[in-house]
Write an enzyme that holds these catalytic residues in place. Sequence first.
Site, PDB file in Angstrom:
ATOM      1  CB  ALA A 193      14.145  -1.037   5.973  1.00 32.12           C
ATOM      2  CG  HIS A 239       7.108  -1.989   2.183  1.00 35.29           C
ATOM      3  ND1 HIS A 239       6.965  -0.897   3.012  1.00 35.29           N
ATOM      4  CD2 HIS A 239       5.900  -2.605   2.160  1.00 35.29           C
ATOM      5  CE1 HIS A 239       5.716  -0.847   3.459  1.00 35.29           C
ATOM      6  NE2 HIS A 239       5.052  -1.872   2.963  1.00 35.29           N
ATOM      7  CG  LEU A 260       7.254   1.404  -0.855  1.00 33.40           C
ATOM      8  CD1 LEU A 260       7.952   1.148  -2.189  1.00 33.40           C
ATOM      9  CD2 LEU A 260       6.350   0.238  -0.500  1.00 33.40           C
ATOM     10  CD  GLN A 287      -6.056  -3.801   2.823  1.00 35.93           C
ATOM     11  OE1 GLN A 287      -5.964  -4.237   1.675  1.00 35.93           O
ATOM     12  NE2 GLN A 287      -5.051  -3.894   3.679  1.00 35.93           N
ATOM     13  CB  SER A 313       3.126   2.526   6.934  1.00 32.70           C
ATOM     14  OG  SER A 313       3.760   1.898   5.859  1.00 32.70           O
ATOM     15  CG  MET A 331      -1.889  -1.206   1.174  1.00 28.68           C
ATOM     16  SD  MET A 331      -3.399  -0.988   2.123  1.00 28.68           S
ATOM     17  CE  MET A 331      -2.742  -0.670   3.737  1.00 28.68           C
TER      18      MET A 331
HETATM   19  O1  PAF Z   1      -0.072  -5.752   3.527  1.00 31.21           O
HETATM   20  C1  PAF Z   1      -0.497  -4.840   2.782  1.00 31.21           C
HETATM   21  O2  PAF Z   1       0.147  -3.836   2.530  1.00 31.21           O
HETATM   22  C2  PAF Z   1      -1.893  -4.984   2.194  1.00 31.21           C
HETATM   23  O3  PAF Z   1      -2.765  -5.621   3.076  1.00 31.21           O
HETATM   24  C3  PAF Z   1      -1.912  -5.689   0.817  1.00 31.21           C
HETATM   25  C4  PAF Z   1      -1.419  -7.113   0.915  1.00 31.21           C
HETATM   26  C5  PAF Z   1      -1.028  -4.909  -0.151  1.00 31.21           C
HETATM   27  C6  PAF Z   1      -3.341  -5.718   0.263  1.00 31.21           C
HETATM   28  O4  PAF Z   1      -3.866  -4.445   0.106  1.00 31.21           O
END
Ligand code: PAF
EC number: 6.3.2.1
Length: 281
Positions: A31, A33, A29, A57, A182, A26
């Site tokens: 470290a 990620h 970003l 979500q 984040s 999402m």
């Molecule tokens: O973990 C995340 O950042 C989110 O839940 C994902 C897997 C990108 C789905 O939106």
Amino acid sequence: MQIHSSIPELRAALQTRGRIAFVPTMGNLHAGHMALMNEARNHGDCVVASIFVNRLQFGPNDDFDSYPRTLQADCEKLAAAGVAMLFAPTEAVLYPEPQQYHVEPPAIQHQLDGEFRPGHFRGVATVVLKLFNIIQPQAALFGKKDYQQLMVLRNMTRQLALPIEIVGSETVRAEDGLALSSRNAYLSTSERAEAPRLHRLLSCLAAAVHAGERDFAKLEREAAGELDQNGWKTDYVAVRRQSDLQLPQGPDEQALVVLAASRLGAARLIDNVEIELASSH
Ligand code: PAF
């Protein structure tokens, strides 16, 4: 790095790319990620990332509107890490009409984090299946910090017979043990100093289980109590088995995990520690 926001353009660009390793995110970003992006190179010829803040979500009181959106800085990090392609769709591209078909995970979607975030795992599973259909990767990588998410997506992929290898990647931590997230940005300076207590407590609980303690309810109560005495508001501390996050059924269970979610100021932090017990046979 190629950046695509249109599905047909992305699909055309992906045609000649060999084995695709996909890292959905999402954005914003950190470290953690970037470790996923690096590990993805071991699982494919071409690393594809996505950035999409998925409204489905988030609950009505969640931080969808304030979730940090940092596309420019994210693109620079991805390019520097050698990511070949970024899919960064708008909501109109991913949800051109109201999404009426959903992936409905089993009862676990209402437990642990699901109890406190109704609809969250349904929204995650739905968008990830949609991203899988668009990108058609051979491997997809997710961080173990979101342990329940990883479990739901692994089981979804297996039960729906998707030809995708799901890779769980170790949690990346700050030097003091705090799992990178984040949402750590929501912590004040004093809360940031307090935040490593969560991982410390889960590690102590895991050590107690290794040492032979089997009264999980007592350990969970004690850990939650210590958090709350130090200004946290704990949603849960739970010892579960790794495979399906159900309660351990007996002394033969060897692959356990302790998971927790607790609020510290404006931040809701989650973390977990795996517990691998040696066989008694
Ligand atoms: O973990 C995340 O950042 C989110 O839940 C994902 C897997 C990108 C789905 O939106």
